[in-house]
Design a protein around this motif. Structure first.
Motif, PDB file in Angstrom:
ATOM      1  N   LEU A  54      24.627   3.548  -6.107  1.00 51.44           N
ATOM      2  CA  LEU A  54      25.723   4.420  -6.516  1.00 51.44           C
ATOM      3  C   LEU A  54      25.224   5.851  -6.545  1.00 51.44           C
ATOM      4  CD1 LEU A  54      28.605   4.888  -7.553  1.00 51.44           C
ATOM      5  CD2 LEU A  54      27.752   4.462  -9.858  1.00 51.44           C
ATOM      6  N   HIS A  55      25.730   6.642  -5.610  1.00 52.76           N
ATOM      7  CA  HIS A  55      25.533   8.087  -5.596  1.00 52.76           C
ATOM      8  C   HIS A  55      26.906   8.666  -5.908  1.00 52.76           C
ATOM      9  CE1 HIS A  55      21.580   7.644  -3.745  1.00 52.76           C
ATOM     10  NE2 HIS A  55      22.127   6.784  -2.903  1.00 52.76           N
ATOM     11  N   PRO A  56      26.988   9.911  -6.351  1.00 54.82           N
ATOM     12  CA  PRO A  56      28.320  10.447  -6.641  1.00 54.82           C
ATOM     13  C   PRO A  56      29.270  10.366  -5.439  1.00 54.82           C
ATOM     14  CG  PRO A  56      26.643  11.886  -7.545  1.00 54.82           C
ATOM     15  CD  PRO A  56      25.926  10.840  -6.725  1.00 54.82           C
ATOM     16  N   HIS A  57      28.737  10.532  -4.224  1.00 55.85           N
ATOM     17  CA  HIS A  57      29.563  10.607  -3.014  1.00 55.85           C
ATOM     18  C   HIS A  57      29.595   9.312  -2.199  1.00 55.85           C
ATOM     19  CE1 HIS A  57      25.476  11.166  -1.679  1.00 55.85           C
ATOM     20  NE2 HIS A  57      25.886  10.756  -0.489  1.00 55.85           N
ATOM     21  N   ALA A  58      28.900   8.278  -2.621  1.00 53.39           N
ATOM     22  CA  ALA A  58      28.829   7.042  -1.834  1.00 53.39           C
ATOM     23  C   ALA A  58      28.369   5.890  -2.714  1.00 53.39           C
ATOM     24  CB  ALA A  58      27.852   7.214  -0.665  1.00 53.39           C
TER      25      ALA A  58
END
Length: 148
Positions: A54-58
């Motif tokens: 979990l990354h902020p954008h993906a």
């Protein structure tokens, strides 16, 4: 067979329409993309499973069958360093298909000079295993494709 849901509302397009050669060339895997509605919203989990990245954008959700789905919110959005994205879940969480994972605003991504198009990729899927690609307008949580 895995039914993959649209994480966001918008227009379903083929991966070849994604303005990034890694996605458009199928290097990450087969799948589809969504040109999202330009309004604040939430990206939903495309399948039941566990959030393994979990990354902020993906994010990547892996189902109990070991199949992973990558949802990438916009192109080159890693450069935003999380600005404009709000994680609503955490790595390691179990999620249901249709459960919100990240809040974001595609219009803000576009205003920053980046494409808000969202690739949805079946990771490590074999050629031809992704079928039934949605066409036209899809709602968040609608069926996007089947992974056979």
């Amino acid at each position: 067979m895995t039914t993959v849901l649209a994480p966001v509302a918008g227009a379903a397009v083929g991966l070849e329409a994604v303005p990034d050669p890694v996605f458009s060339g199928g290097l990450v895997g087969p799948g589809a993309a969504i040109d999202p509605a330009r309004e604040p919203g939430r990206a939903l989990s495309p399948i039941d499973g566990k959030i393994v990245k979990l990354h902020p954008h993906a994010f990547v959700v892996v189902g109990d069958d070991g199949r992973g789905i990558l949802v990438h919110l916009g192109i080159d959005t890693v450069q935003l360093r999380g600005e404009g994205f709000e994680p609503l879940a955490a790595e390691g969480d179990r999620v249901r298909a249709g459960q919100p994972v990240v809040a974001w605003d595609p219009a803000a991504v576009e205003a920053g000079g980046r494409s808000p198009v969202c690739p949805v990729v079946a990771l490590d899927a074999s050629e031809g295993s992704v079928t039934g690609l949605a066409e036209g307008t899809v709602g968040a949580g609608d069926e996007l494709f089947e992974w056979r």
